[in-house]
Design a protein around this motif. Structure first.
Motif, mmCIF file in Angstrom:
data_model
loop_
_atom_site.group_PDB
_atom_site.id
_atom_site.type_symbol
_atom_site.label_atom_id
_atom_site.label_comp_id
_atom_site.label_asym_id
_atom_site.label_seq_id
_atom_site.Cartn_x
_atom_site.Cartn_y
_atom_site.Cartn_z
ATOM 1 N N ASP A 182 -6.358 -4.297 8.950
ATOM 2 C CA ASP A 182 -7.584 -3.227 9.043
ATOM 3 C C ASP A 182 -7.679 -2.799 7.551
ATOM 4 O O ASP A 182 -6.761 -1.908 7.111
ATOM 5 C CB ASP A 182 -7.506 -2.375 9.928
ATOM 6 C CG ASP A 182 -8.958 -1.488 9.787
ATOM 7 O OD1 ASP A 182 -10.001 -1.974 9.078
ATOM 8 O OD2 ASP A 182 -8.758 -0.396 10.409
ATOM 9 N N ARG A 183 -8.453 -3.395 6.417
ATOM 10 C CA ARG A 183 -8.499 -2.688 5.360
ATOM 11 C C ARG A 183 -9.170 -1.390 5.173
ATOM 12 O O ARG A 183 -8.843 -0.584 4.018
ATOM 13 C CB ARG A 183 -9.584 -3.720 4.382
ATOM 14 C CG ARG A 183 -8.880 -4.889 4.234
ATOM 15 C CD ARG A 183 -9.895 -5.618 3.446
ATOM 16 N NE ARG A 183 -10.111 -5.220 2.351
ATOM 17 C CZ ARG A 183 -9.696 -5.560 0.975
ATOM 18 N NH1 ARG A 183 -8.514 -6.340 1.026
ATOM 19 N NH2 ARG A 183 -9.771 -4.988 -0.154
ATOM 20 N N GLN A 184 -9.790 -0.711 6.230
ATOM 21 C CA GLN A 184 -9.939 0.598 6.054
ATOM 22 C C GLN A 184 -8.853 1.567 6.340
ATOM 23 O O GLN A 184 -8.851 2.770 6.223
ATOM 24 C CB GLN A 184 -11.066 0.901 7.257
ATOM 25 C CG GLN A 184 -12.130 -0.065 7.226
ATOM 26 C CD GLN A 184 -12.883 -0.034 5.844
ATOM 27 O OE1 GLN A 184 -13.051 1.297 5.153
ATOM 28 N NE2 GLN A 184 -13.434 -1.208 5.449
ATOM 29 N N CYS A 189 -4.013 -1.774 4.719
ATOM 30 C CA CYS A 189 -4.446 -2.311 3.512
ATOM 31 C C CYS A 189 -3.278 -2.727 2.643
ATOM 32 O O CYS A 189 -3.426 -3.703 1.930
ATOM 33 C CB CYS A 189 -5.313 -1.384 2.820
ATOM 34 S SG CYS A 189 -6.149 -1.883 1.272
ATOM 35 N N GLN A 192 -1.526 -5.776 3.835
ATOM 36 C CA GLN A 192 -2.206 -6.766 3.767
ATOM 37 C C GLN A 192 -1.728 -7.429 2.245
ATOM 38 O O GLN A 192 -1.765 -8.731 2.122
ATOM 39 C CB GLN A 192 -3.858 -6.712 3.757
ATOM 40 C CG GLN A 192 -4.497 -8.030 3.840
ATOM 41 C CD GLN A 192 -6.027 -7.639 3.614
ATOM 42 O OE1 GLN A 192 -6.674 -7.256 2.508
ATOM 43 N NE2 GLN A 192 -6.806 -8.126 4.594
ATOM 44 N N ARG A 193 -1.685 -6.652 1.162
ATOM 45 C CA ARG A 193 -1.088 -7.116 0.015
ATOM 46 C C ARG A 193 0.108 -7.874 0.028
ATOM 47 O O ARG A 193 0.393 -8.749 -0.676
ATOM 48 C CB ARG A 193 -1.082 -5.927 -0.907
ATOM 49 C CG ARG A 193 -2.497 -5.251 -1.144
ATOM 50 C CD ARG A 193 -3.584 -5.863 -1.905
ATOM 51 N NE ARG A 193 -3.192 -6.357 -3.339
ATOM 52 C CZ ARG A 193 -3.669 -5.695 -4.253
ATOM 53 N NH1 ARG A 193 -4.132 -4.577 -4.371
ATOM 54 N NH2 ARG A 193 -3.021 -6.148 -5.432
ATOM 55 N N ASP A 484 -9.627 -11.607 -1.644
ATOM 56 C CA ASP A 484 -10.150 -10.309 -1.704
ATOM 57 C C ASP A 484 -11.735 -10.193 -2.436
ATOM 58 O O ASP A 484 -12.291 -9.318 -2.047
ATOM 59 C CB ASP A 484 -9.172 -9.735 -2.808
ATOM 60 C CG ASP A 484 -9.458 -8.159 -2.559
ATOM 61 O OD1 ASP A 484 -9.078 -7.470 -1.624
ATOM 62 O OD2 ASP A 484 -10.007 -7.698 -3.675
ATOM 63 N N ASN A 488 -16.910 -10.316 2.502
ATOM 64 C CA ASN A 488 -15.967 -10.443 3.739
ATOM 65 C C ASN A 488 -16.435 -11.633 4.630
ATOM 66 O O ASN A 488 -15.488 -12.197 5.210
ATOM 67 C CB ASN A 488 -16.493 -9.172 4.593
ATOM 68 C CG ASN A 488 -16.107 -7.703 3.918
ATOM 69 O OD1 ASN A 488 -15.213 -8.121 2.899
ATOM 70 N ND2 ASN A 488 -16.524 -6.716 4.204
#
Length: 571
Positions: A182-184, A189, A192-193, A484, A488
């Motif tokens: 979840d990027r939020q 976040c 994810q990187r 990225d 989306n």
């Protein structure tokens, strides 16, 4: 008692929920029991097995084509590059289907079935070719009979069926894995990187095991077994992927317009308003109170889509600023895509001419045992396998403390050094090939192509290792950038665009090889890619690729300098 303090009772559930995702039954998901490393690690394991299957056929294919199938070196390299190009371009079709119709999960399921079909047909073609070659030896046939021709047709048909299955599997699995974060959420976040680093780590783990096992089986035991094992493994991959369904997060598709139509309308309206003066657009934005930004001032011709044609809203729908920014994001990636092609052309040689070099050199480790030439590709994976943990656990935290960026450095800053390393790798390959040719001349082997040149195959390790190091920077950086920086809903397409760089690079390599073969061959001359490598000049080709890669690096740096990140990608 449960109702005495409802806000307290609901808060943990609210904090634990993931607003943008559902589970496999369409229900809201909780962060604590879905997605994250739990699901992505599972998907990485699936990718490891799939890469084992894919490299099981691709890594040694040039030896198969120039051996049992009977192709010339130049023809086999060109055909292999063309197939590799298809493998890397078909993900554009698979990603389009996934993002527009089926969704990533179902596209993975369907494409896996096609993948298995292709591998099964490939195994069948190996069985028929083996039988056909035995018949040829017994009957003293001079020309390829119709039966063997059918075997060759079946071989290439099966390879392109594999490419079609790979086209749906590859971009969707990686995007689906990244979707599990979840990027939020700040922690997810950041995770994810790291996911893109560990994804490539797993990919290379599967590849490195393949390079040592399957080429040996294919060279020394049976091509049928060497192709049959990947087919069986892909069946296992599909079963394992389906078993993990209950843990996955599925991104919610909103009611928004199809992203392709949304972005396409921006270009259509910009063309309709082509005659409109910039002053009119500026006046319209000033009336709306919009403050011009650096992004707004780039590609100004697309800003014309913000104004109704002829001032009448009935004659065309006005695009929003966010829609125009989406279109600009796609355009900004074009120069990066184009300049990366130079890297991809050099990258294509690692599974073709590098392998042919190794096949002509001393590969003995002990008496009676030789390592397969294709196994040398494992050094690419080994370097990646060793360096990615160093990059992710040492370099990134150190760089993060200096720059304050979650990734330590920006994505474009990561891509550049890898391109430089590819220049060094091709230069190293040219120098080693010059030494190999000199050794062949010194031992009187120029006209003895079937005699092993008394030069250790370990001389090739540096060029493989340098390419492995370059992949850690360039390939992983491109994956992250194209995931990225696209809208989306188009992340599968974004990853397919990254893969298309390698695909178009392979096609360009195939075209370059064919053109050079025609220009340098003929009139009883040995071309740069003569079947007798001791009379060929792969060193000239490598120097040419080193020069082209250097040009590509210079153009990339110019493109990167003017690039504007979307969604804080530079952070």
């Amino acid at each position: 008692m449960a109702n005495s303090n409802p806000s307290t009772a609901r808060t943990p559930l609210l904090d634990d929920s993931v607003d943008t995702c559902l589970d496999y039954k369409g229900r809201p998901v909780r962060r604590s029991n879905s997605g994250g490393w739990r699901s992505s690690s599972f998907i990485i394991a699936v990718e490891i097995a799939e890469r084992f299957a894919y490299y099981g056929i691709s890594s040694n294919l040039i030896i198969y084509l120039t051996g049992p199938v009977g192709e010339s070196t130049a023809s086999a390299a060109a055909q292999l590059n063309a197939w590799s190009g298809a493998v890397s371009l078909l993900p554009l079709l698979g990603a389009f289907i996934a993002d527009s119709f089926l969704g990533r999960y179902h596209t993975i399921i369907h494409s896996s079935l096609i993948y298995i079909l292709g591998l099964g047909l490939l195994t069948l073609s190996a069985i028929l070719t083996s039988v056909g070659n035995s018949c040829d030896q017994n009957s003293d046939n001079v020309t390829l009979n119709s039966s063997l021709r059918f075997h060759v047709v079946l071989l290439f048909f099966s390879l392109y069926v594999v490419a079609l299955g790979q086209g749906g599997f590859k971009p969707c699995v990686q995007a689906f894995g990244a979707d599990q974060f979840d990027r939020q959420d700040p922690q997810e976040c950041k995770a994810q990187r790291s996911f893109f680093n560990w994804w490539y780590f797993g990919l290379c783990a599967g590849a490195s095991v393949t390079f040592w096992i399957l080429p040996y089986i294919q060279d020394n035991l049976s091509w049928v077994l060497g192709f049959g094992i990947p087919a069986i493994l892909m069946v296992v991959v599909l079963v394992v992927f389906v078993l993990g369904t209950t843990t996955y997060r599925f991104c919610i598709k909103g009611n928004e317009e199809n992203p392709f139509a949304r972005i396409g309308r921006v270009f259509i309206l910009a063309v309709r308003n082509w005659e409109m003066e910039s002053s009119e657009i500026a006046a319209d934005e000033e009336a709306q109170g919009t403050i011009p930004t650096e992004s707004f001032n780039q590609f100004k011709f697309l800003n014309k889509a913000l104004v109704p044609p002829d001032g009448s809203k009935e004659q065309g729908k006005v695009c929003s600023i966010s829609e125009v920014e989406e279109a600009k994001t796609v355009i900004r990636l074009v120069p990066i895509w184009a300049t990366s092609l130079f890297y991809a052309v050099a990258y294509a040689q690692t599974s073709t001419f590098f392998t042919k070099q190794g096949a002509s050199m001393d590969r003995s480790i002990t008496t009676g045992f030789q390592i397969p030439a294709a196994s040398l590709q494992s050094f690419i994976s080994l370097v990646i396998f060793l360096f990615i943990p160093v990059y992710d656990r040492i370099f990134v935290p150190l760089a993060r403390s200096l720059t304050g960026k979650p990734g330590g450095i920006t994505m474009l800053q990561r891509i550049g050094p890898g391109m430089l390393l590819s220049v060094i790798s091709m230069s190293t390959a040219a120098l080693v090939e010059m030494r190999r040719l000199k050794t062949a001349q010194e031992y009187g082997l120029l006209d003895k192509p079937n005699v092993i040149v008394p030069m250790s195959v370990w001389w090739l390790v540096p060029q493989y290792a340098l390419f492995g190091l370059s992949e850690v920077f360039t390939v992983v950086g491109l994956q992250e950038l194209f995931y990225d920086q696209v809208p989306n809903e188009l992340r599968s397409v974004g990853l397919a665009l990254y893969l298309s760089i390698l695909g178009v690079g392979s096609f360009l390599s195939s075209f370059l090889i064919s053109a050079i073969e025609k220009m340098t061959g003929g009139d009883s001359r040995d071309s740069w890619f003569a079947n007798n490598l001791n009379r060929a000049h792969l060193d000239y080709f490598y120097w040419l690729l080193a020069a082209l890669s250097a040009i590509g690096l210079a153009l990339f740096l110019c493109s990167a300098k003017s690039y504007i990140y979307a969604r804080g990608g530079a952070i």
